[in-house]
Design a protein around this motif. Structure first.
Motif, mmCIF file in Angstrom:
data_model
loop_
_atom_site.group_PDB
_atom_site.id
_atom_site.type_symbol
_atom_site.label_atom_id
_atom_site.label_comp_id
_atom_site.label_asym_id
_atom_site.label_seq_id
_atom_site.Cartn_x
_atom_site.Cartn_y
_atom_site.Cartn_z
ATOM 1 N N TRP A 1 0.804 -1.224 0.000
ATOM 2 C CA TRP A 1 0.000 0.000 0.000
ATOM 3 C C TRP A 1 0.836 1.273 0.000
ATOM 4 O O TRP A 1 0.350 2.341 0.366
ATOM 5 C CB TRP A 1 -0.984 0.014 1.167
ATOM 6 C CG TRP A 1 -1.864 -1.189 1.186
ATOM 7 C CD1 TRP A 1 -1.795 -2.236 2.041
ATOM 8 C CD2 TRP A 1 -2.906 -1.485 0.250
ATOM 9 N NE1 TRP A 1 -2.728 -3.185 1.725
ATOM 10 C CE2 TRP A 1 -3.453 -2.755 0.616
ATOM 11 C CE3 TRP A 1 -3.456 -0.829 -0.849
ATOM 12 C CZ2 TRP A 1 -4.496 -3.354 -0.058
ATOM 13 C CZ3 TRP A 1 -4.500 -1.438 -1.526
ATOM 14 C CH2 TRP A 1 -5.005 -2.680 -1.138
ATOM 15 N N ASP B 1 -0.739 3.612 -4.849
ATOM 16 C CA ASP B 1 -2.161 3.392 -5.073
ATOM 17 C C ASP B 1 -2.525 3.930 -6.448
ATOM 18 O O ASP B 1 -1.742 4.612 -7.109
ATOM 19 C CB ASP B 1 -3.015 4.031 -3.979
ATOM 20 C CG ASP B 1 -2.923 5.546 -3.968
ATOM 21 O OD1 ASP B 1 -2.152 6.106 -4.785
ATOM 22 O OD2 ASP B 1 -3.602 6.188 -3.153
ATOM 23 N N VAL C 1 1.806 6.882 -2.157
ATOM 24 C CA VAL C 1 0.724 7.427 -1.340
ATOM 25 C C VAL C 1 1.065 8.804 -0.786
ATOM 26 O O VAL C 1 0.171 9.571 -0.445
ATOM 27 C CB VAL C 1 0.361 6.472 -0.189
ATOM 28 C CG1 VAL C 1 -0.243 5.205 -0.732
ATOM 29 C CG2 VAL C 1 1.561 6.179 0.690
#
Length: 1430
Positions: A522, A525, A535
């Motif tokens: 993560w 994205d 991010v």
């Protein structure tokens, strides 16, 4: 009957060029009781009138089935399609006395045409248009029809208005290179904002004061700028998005911009200003019209330089016209902009009266804080505190409560409380923690996450990277995704990343968008427009941190090398293979989604790659040998040639850095080095041609590039393409133009966006375009013009002599005011906002005038200072130099230190001593300049001992010194370059801060008097003697990189070697001034400025013989008679000579003695031989003469002074000659010069209104048609090119009508070249050689473009072009002749056009004697006794 008249008027309007546009504006026609097919009662009425007052023909035409009615109806049904037709018919019989009947029955009142709306009216013919009241049913029926029509028109107008607005904004977007409002990014940010958050900001008093413009009590004006500061991840962008929405809810005009770390090209102040200007134009009609005017005028400014953008768009346009209501700018993440300080410097100049307010977010910027303090700029500065964001984070967590692994209620609130305790006000930290909490399934796991996740972001990232190692099968893929995402010059789309990963790793991932986040923990994205981003910008900083101990650490140079190799391998692949045929194009092939990214950004990765890795260089060399032309075509199709310039800069930086560690002598290095020059020259020489016709790079451009250039060497194939011969230059020439001023010596010059001016010793001022070097106008007075200065905000120009200053309006050339001074002027400058003009005199005074009225303000003094700052020295100064940007005046006295004065309060600031300040006398100063960039605080001075010194004018500290022996110094507008000129004609360019030599060009002809840069910093002009040179060295293009900082983190600053050039003198006295073809088809005869006539080989373009020696008077006209081998010559003194010139294949040329030698009383405009070569016509402004070629004068004919006319031999009758004027033609006899046509001549029916100017006439090779050119008809709704049947011009003709007239060509023809086969050739305004057939009897539906001529070859002075009998095109280029072979036959691009006249009208006479136009067969003769208007 009125309805019939309306129909006939509409028919005539659709045919007449002068009324065609009027016809198009008619929306609806209402016919009420109109007898379209006649009326039975017309015969009765005709008999009655015949008995009473005599027969009336127009009544007879109303008898059913009359010829006139049938003609009108037949023609009207072909042109009615754009009309809404409403036909009303009577239903009550009319009492005619002896009977009752319908006067116009339904079958006559209704035409029966498609779309016609027919309605009955309850009335007879007498009362069909008479109504008893507004409630009358007949009135209501007609009123409703009118209302319906009005509504239709309003809907159409509204639609047209919206489309017009969209079209205008498209034009503005193209002109500004601005993509429009960043609405997609705003939507993404707004989606992240939770309802009810950010209220703390708009509720603060400081924000409300900023919004209103005044403090809460309304007593003082609030600062225009509101600066919101915050640490990374604290929600600054969301706050900016909230402010935008808040302002929109207040119905306030606003524009916004987001600086983004992953969009390097858009993260510049210049890009921000262009976008804001576009958005302001979108909501403000006045701003929109100002920018549209700039676009229409072709005003040029450097779109990548923020100062140029600010000056061109805001200072001179948007802010000058004013804003109708307060306008708000919202600028987010200013810290992501490398040159953010310059924005505050520009904003600091905003006048308090301008209702513009700016909201800015950024991280804390100490440099900006210092600048604000130093410049005393008033800003409301507000830091984001944890207290501000805590409630917003709570709202965010409550909104995401459903995703938390606990039930709602107490447990959920406790979890939210624990997160709030650790978040330190960081939204980013909270978002990453939530990602981990969402996959927990037990309370123990929740506690582990909260206990183990650190509160500092570095520790969070370290923990995520360790977690990635737990999935070994995805490790290589995760590394590749992170590498591409971090190194990408802009965010890659999902489809681009898929292609990149397939090329890089071999992995094909069908649904990458669904797994990319999980693969990389993560840290990346998928955001707006389906792009892949990290991010947060801190992810990139962490992964590229030197010494990072992780398998996922990214070593920038190595990573960029890998990315560069993938991009280059792709560019050398199938997607970029060249076209197979000469009319082919790689743009027709469908390319991979990765093509755009690889084409635009491969050089960014090369620039940042490792010097120790050879493969990128090897691939780069192969790319330039194979697919580079297809790459150039691809870039050209994007419309932005700046990508090619950026590629050149990047490759140059890469080679320079590599040279520190590796040998620069390899062939691969030399090839790439040469291509970096070619790319820049291709843009400057062919940029417009490439964007308008990208395919030209394959076949049309290589032949016209210098023989030694890489593109010519590798890709020119004479057997397959255009061939150019005759020019001696083998390399690119940095001097792109030379303008010779005929009115004395050039003493001064000045430049602004799109314009430059030259002032001469005769008092004349000449105004030119900086892009095309076309002279716009001349004006002036009697005093020598020694100084010139353009206003920044409008089109005014100040000129000055020794003791005079004059203000001019350059749009009209009119003098606004003038003032006389008692003391000699040293220099002058415009004041703030162009409100004043300030002069420094030799009497130590500063004289100021108001710029609009010329009113003189109170003078101020300056003087030399001794060491105790006492005005002890009152001698006259030798030099004075203004710096309007810093409000400084530098003054120099003989052998004294330079004094600097603050013009704000007229106070002395400092001294600069060269060398020891205690040594007197000091060296003699010969030139100085002050750097206009306030950030640098520099000035430069040149001394008689040869030293050039750069120093700080505020503290007197010397910065750098070199030896140049220069006496002319000038700073570039951006302050980066210092240009010098010396007495030997040498110009040098230096880096201003270091005095490192960048460029030197030596032109050993005259002493340099002045130098000036264009506002975009890419060109400069110099003046010497009576001419002005224009230069465009590639070093300025490379230096002018708007994104200088893009590659600096990855590459070291390596000095480039200086470019040292010896330029050839411009031998103006040898320039070709006239030419004609010898009938053998092998030789072009050319006259020169010095009076000589030479023969040039058409095959090679080289001079093969001098036929007539120099006579020191320029040749103005040359004419060859193939029948008698006679050469007629006219020189600038109007001397006309005729000689017999014979060419013998074995012995060469023989020039016989002069057989005719005379001097005309006025300037000779045209000469013409008869077809047999027995007679010569000599034509001047006031008379025409015919001479026999044996020296006997046949006849002369005086004329009233005229402006435009042309003579031509009659194509069909060799004994006749035709005089063509703007509206008429006259036919004369060659034998005795008697007029054979009627005294009033032959009316040219297509010549339009009186005052049309005829500039050229040519006959088709077959002699069938004549083609006339009427220039300067743009906007007059008339044709520029008209074709007439030659046989129609005979001695008994009254009128001749054109076969065709081409309105679509109006304004695009630069000059007519000649005739080849059945075509007339012309040069268009874009430099294309074009052709259109003039030998047909019907209008053409297209013209052809064949090839273009490099702009720098023909833009100096008058153009001399000719087409040879074999179809080669000859161009006089300075003293040489360029021959374009195969150009007309090799390539042809059809360009559609709409003919203005598609057939020729034939006149018929109606029964009543009224002339009504109808069509006739093409080629039929048009003879009429009444040439009056139709």
């Amino acid at each position: 009957m009125g309805g019939l008249v309306i129909k006939q008027l509409y028919l005539l309007a659709t045919r007449d060029p002068n009324y065609k546009d009027t016809a198009k504006r008619i929306h609806s026609v209402f016919f009420v009781g109109t007898p379209h097919r006649g009326a039975d009662s017309a015969k009765l009425l005709s008999n009655v009138l015949a008995a009473a007052v005599g027969e009336k023909e127009y009544v007879n035409e109303l008898i059913p089935n009359s010829g006139l009615l049938q003609t009108i109806n037949d023609e009207f049904r072909h042109v009615h399609h754009n009309l809404r037709l409403h036909s009303f018919y009577e239903t009550v019989k009319t009492n005619l006395g002896y009977t009752q009947n319908l006067v116009v029955p339904k079958d006559s009142a209704v035409m029966g045409l498609p779309g016609e709306r027919a309605r009955p009216l309850n009335a007879d013919h007498r009362r069909i248009c008479k109504f008893e009241s507004p409630r009358d049913a007949n009135y209501v029926a007609i009123r409703n029809a009118l209302l319906t029509t009005i509504e239709e028109i309003e809907v159409k107008l509204s639609s047209n208005k919206r489309e017009g607005h969209r079209a205008q904004m498209r034009s503005i977007a193209k002109f500004l290179s601005a993509p429009g409002r960043p609405e997609a990014h705003l939507a993404r940010i707004s989606d992240r904002q939770i309802q009810g958050s950010c209220l703390w900001l708009t509720e603060k008093t400081a924000f409300q004061d900023w919004q209103s413009g005044f403090s809460q009590h309304g007593e003082i004006e609030a600062p225009k700028c509101f600066w919101l500061e915050g640490k990374p991840g604290t929600g600054k962008s969301v706050a900016a998005g909230y402010v935008i929405k808040y302002l929109e809810s207040c119905n306030a005009d606003n524009s916004y911009y987001f600086f983004r770390y992953d969009h390097k090209e858009e993260s510049t102040v210049a890009a921000c200003l262009r976008s804001l200007a576009y958005q302001m134009a979108e909501v403000d009609g006045t701003v929109r019209q100002e920018i549209l005017y700039m676009a229409e005028e072709g005003e040029y400014f450097n779109k990548d330089d923020e100062r140029s953008v600010w000056r061109a768009l805001f200072t001179t346009r948007i802010l000058r016209v004013g804003l109708r209501q307060p306008h708000y700018w919202v600028i987010d993440s200013l810290d992501e902009c490398p040159n953010h300080i310059s924005l505050f410097q520009l904003l600091s100049k905003l006048d308090k009266s301008i209702s513009l307010r700016i909201f800015v977010t950024s991280r804390p910027l100490p440099a900006v804080e210092r600048l604000l303090s130093q410049e005393k700029i008033s800003v409301t500065n507000m830091p984001i505190t944890q207290l501000d964001t805590l409630d917003d984070i709570r709202l965010y967590l409550n909104n995401r409560a459903n995703y938390l692994p606990v039930k709602e209620g107490k447990a959920c609130n406790e979890l939210i409380g624990r997160i709030l305790e650790k978040c330190n006000g960081s939204f980013l930290w909270v978002a990453l923690v939530l990602k981990e909490l969402e996959i927990t399934i037990s309370e123990q796991q929740i506690n582990e996450v909260l206990d183990q996740v650190p509160s500092e972001m570095d520790d969070v990232y370290r923990r995520i990277l360790v977690g990635l190692q737990s999935v070994p099968r995805n490790e290589d893929l995760a590394k590749a995704i992170l590498r591409w995402t971090v190194c990408a010059a802009r965010p890659l789309t999902i489809s681009e990343l898929k292609e990149a990963l397939a090329l890089d790793t071999g992995h094909i991932i069908p649904r990458l968008e669904t797994v990319v986040g999980s693969i990389c923990g993560w840290l990346v994205d998928v955001g707006e427009n389906n792009t892949v981003n990290v991010v947060h910008e801190t992810v990139k900083s962490y992964l590229t941190r030197p010494g990072l101990d992780s398998d996922y650490a990214i070593e920038r140079r190595k990573a960029h090398s890998q990315v560069a190799e993938v991009c280059l391998s792709f560019l050398c692949g199938d997607d970029f293979q060249g076209p197979k045929g000469r009319r082919g194009s790689t743009g027709q092939m469908k390319k991979s989604s990765f093509a755009d990214y690889a084409a635009v950004y491969f050089s960014e990765h090369i620039s940042a790659s490792s010097s120790a890795i050879d493969r990128p260089l090897t691939l780069l060399d192969g790319f330039f040998k194979t697919t580079v032309l297809s790459w150039i075509e691809h870039i050209s199709r994007s419309g932005s040639m700046s990508h090619m310039l950026q590629t050149s800069r990047n490759l140059k930086a890469y080679l320079s850095r590599r040279a520190k560690y590796r040998s620069p002598l390899g062939q691969e290095v030399q090839n790439v080095q040469a291509w970096t020059d070619d790319l820049v020259h291709l843009v400057t020489a062919f940029g417009k041609n490439l964007t308008s016709f990208p395919e030209s790079i394959h076949f049309l451009i290589p032949p016209v590039c210098p023989p030694n250039s890489m593109i010519h060497t590798n890709f020119q194939d004479p057997s397959r393409s255009l061939q150019v011969v005759g020019l001696s230059d083998t390399d690119w020439d940095d001097r792109i133009s030379c303008m010779v001023h005929p009115d004395g010596q050039v003493l001064s010059l000045a430049c602004r966006e799109g314009r430059f001016a030259l002032g001469s010793s005769s008092g004349k001022i000449a105004l030119y375009k900086t892009t095309t070097f076309e002279e716009l106008r001349t004006f002036g007075n009697s005093e020598a013009v020694r100084r010139l200065a353009f206003a920044s905000n409008d089109d005014r120009l100040a000129s000055g002599g020794h003791k005079e200053v004059t203000m001019w309006d350059t749009t009209t050339g009119t003098q606004l005011w003038s003032a006389t001074l008692t003391d000699p002027v040293l220099n002058m400058s415009w004041g703030p906002e162009d409100a004043t003009i300030t002069l420094a005199t030799r009497k130590n005074t500063i004289v100021t005038f108001t710029s609009h009225s010329g009113t003189r303000a109170e003078d101020a003094e300056f003087f030399d200072m001794d060491g105790d700052e006492n005005p002890s020295y009152r001698r006259p100064p030798t030099h004075a130099c203004f710096c309007p940007e810093m409000r400084l005046l530098g003054v120099a006295y003989r052998q004294r230190p330079i004094s600097f004065w603050d013009l704000e309060d007229n106070s002395w600031l400092s001294h600069f001593h060269k060398g020891d300040p205690d040594v007197y006398p000091g060296p003699l100063l010969v030139g100085m300049t002050i750097n206009p960039n306030p950030e640098l605080e520099l000035a430069a001075a040149a001394y008689q001992d040869g030293d050039l010194v750069v120093f700080n004018p505020f503290d007197g500290q010397q910065v750098a010194k070199v030896e140049t022996f220069a006496h002319v110094l000038v700073s570039s507008p951006d302050g980066k370059t210092l240009a010098t000129g010396d007495g030997n004609g040498t110009i040098q360019l230096f880096n201003y801060e270091t005095l490192r030599l960048l460029y030197r060009v030596s032109l050993y002809d005259f002493d340099i008097k002045a130098i000036v840069f264009t506002s975009d910093n890419l060109r400069f002009f110099d003046i010497r003697n009576n001419h002005c040179n224009a230069w465009e060295p590639t070093v300025l293009v490379r230096k002018g990189d708007p994104d200088d900082n893009i590659s600096k983190p990855q590459s070291e600053e390596v000095p480039h070697p200086a470019l040292l050039i010896d330029s050839k003198p411009w031998t103006a006295n040898l320039n070709i001034t006239a030419m004609c073809e010898h009938h053998g088809g092998e030789v072009m005869l050319c006259g020169r400025e010095n009076g000589a006539v030479a023969g040039f080989s058409i095959e090679t373009g080289r001079e093969i013989a001098q036929l007539i020696p120099p006579r020191m008077v320029a040749v103005s006209l040359l004419l060859w008679s193939s029948a008698t081998d006679l050469l007629a010559l006219v020189d600038a003194s109007s001397r006309v000579t005729v000689r017999k010139v014979e060419h013998f294949p074995n012995s060469g040329w023989q020039v016989c003695p002069t057989i005719l030698d005379l001097r005309a009383n006025r300037t000779v405009r045209q000469i013409l031989f008869d077809p047999m070569g027995c007679y010569l016509l000599i034509s001047t402004d006031t008379d025409d003469e015919i001479w026999a070629t044996d020296g006997i004068k046949i006849e002369s004919s005086p004329r009233e002074k005229r402006e435009a006319w042309r003579w031509i031999n009659h194509p069909n009758v060799s004994e006749q000659i035709i005089l063509l004027e703007a509206e008429r033609a006259h036919i004369f006899s060659w034998a005795d010069f008697s007029e054979l046509s009627k005294p009033e001549g032959i009316h040219l029916a297509g010549s339009g209104v009186s005052g049309s100017t005829l500039s050229c006439v040519v006959a088709s090779r077959s002699g069938r048609n004549l083609c006339l050119r009427f220039p300067r008809r743009v906007g007059s709704n008339l044709s520029e090119l008209e074709v007439y049947l030659a046989s129609g011009m005979h001695t008994k003709a009254d009128l001749v009508t054109p076969l065709a007239g081409y309105k679509a060509l109006a304004g695009i023809i630069k000059m007519v070249i000649g005739v080849y086969k059945s075509n007339v050739l012309f040069l268009d305004t874009s430099g294309w050689v074009c052709s259109i057939s003039i030998d047909t009897l019907v209008p053409e539906t297209h013209y052809s473009r064949h090839f273009f001529i490099p702009f720098s070859w023909y833009n100096v002075g008058e153009l001399f072009l000719a087409v040879t009998s074999a179809g080669s095109v000859a161009l006089a280029h300075k003293h040489e002749l360029a021959i374009f072979h195969n150009g007309l036959d090799f390539f042809e691009e059809k360009m559609a056009l709409d003919p203005l006249v598609d057939t020729v009208p034939k006149d018929i006479v109606a029964t009543g004697g009224v002339k009504i136009s109808k069509r006739r067969r093409p080629g039929a003769r048009a003879i009429r006794s009444d040439p009056g208007p139709q």
